[in-house]
Design an enzyme around this catalytic site. Structure first.
Site, short mmCIF file in Angstrom:
data_model
loop_
_atom_site.label_atom_id
_atom_site.label_comp_id
_atom_site.label_asym_id
_atom_site.label_seq_id
_atom_site.Cartn_x
_atom_site.Cartn_y
_atom_site.Cartn_z
N CYS A 45 -36.90 -23.22 -0.33
CA CYS A 45 -37.51 -24.39 -1.00
C CYS A 45 -37.78 -25.50 0.02
CB CYS A 45 -36.59 -24.92 -2.09
SG CYS A 45 -36.26 -23.72 -3.39
C1 BEZ Z 1 -34.05 -20.79 -1.39
O1 BEZ Z 1 -34.84 -21.71 -1.61
O2 BEZ Z 1 -33.79 -20.42 -0.26
C2 BEZ Z 1 -33.40 -20.08 -2.55
C3 BEZ Z 1 -33.23 -20.74 -3.75
C4 BEZ Z 1 -32.59 -20.10 -4.79
C5 BEZ Z 1 -32.18 -18.78 -4.62
C6 BEZ Z 1 -32.41 -18.12 -3.42
C7 BEZ Z 1 -33.01 -18.77 -2.37
#
Ligand code: BEZ
Length: 210
Positions: A45
């Site tokens: 994210c």
């Molecule tokens: C991420 O943004 O890295 C992420 C968010 C939720 C679950 C897995 C990865």
């Protein structure tokens, strides 16, 4: 039933990093991208939000308002924005919704309970100036999206909303396009006086209209 292409995008009021936003007022007469991400302070994210912030001039060129969403609290958006700045070299320059009551994520079907009943998946909605849904995308949490592709689709949507053309596989802005089958050769002569190439009666290639 989830939101589909051609549906009216639901209206809402939400708390964001730029204050309370009434969606229809915010996007009024513009194109919009509304996208969700699963969680603040997560690696994928963080990269997505940084990259989207860097694309702001590209969105502006296309008259597109961008709006991000997470179900996390507004208080955590600000410190996370600092991390995004530090690690991605980009300032969060579009509103980020704090959808703690899941009102918006429910309206837009961004929570897929069999993936997670707590967090949103990576959804993208492109919405036209008529407030209708033009594109939907859903990616799992583990896969970061390609926001260059979102821009590419917007280029296609904006072009095909104006001209009776469609864009072929892997098309990029400036490349040749296809005359839609609904346009007869007779009508095409008026619309495309410079001519086109007929590969098959249903496959007519023309330079991208201005
Ligand atoms: C991420 O943004 O890295 C992420 C968010 C939720 C679950 C897995 C990865």
């Amino acid at each position: 039933m989830s939101l589909q292409i051609g549906d009216m995008a639901p209206d809402f009021t939400a708390e964001t990093t730029e204050g309370k936003i009434h969606f229809y007022d915010y996007i009024d007469g513009h194109w919009a991208v509304l996208f969700s991400h699963p969680k603040n302070f997560t690696p994928v994210c963080t990269t997505e939000l940084g990259y989207t912030a860097k694309l702001k001039p590209e969105f502006e060129k296309r008259d597109v308002k961008v709006l991000g969403l997470s179900v996390d609290q507004i208080e955590s958006h600000e410190p996370w924005a600092k991390d995004i700045e530090e690690t991605q070299g980009a300032t969060l320059n579009f509103p980020l919704i704090a959808d703690t009551d899941r009102n918006v994520s429910t309206l837009y079907g961004m929570i897929h309970p069999n993936a997670s009943d707590t967090f949103t998946v990576r959804s993208v909605f492109v919405i036209g100036p008529d407030k209708k849904v033009k594109l939907t995308l859903n990616y799992p949490a583990s896969t970061g999206r390609n926001f260059d592709e979102v821009i590419r689709v917007i280029d296609s949507l904006q072009l095909t909303a104006k001209h009776q053309v469609a864009t072929p596989v892997n098309w990029k802005n400036g490349e040749d396009v296809i005359i839609v089958p609904a346009v007869s050769d007779e009508a095409a002569k008026e619309k495309f006086p410079e001519g086109w190439k007929t590969l098959k009666p249903y496959l007519r290639i023309v330079a991208q209209p201005k």
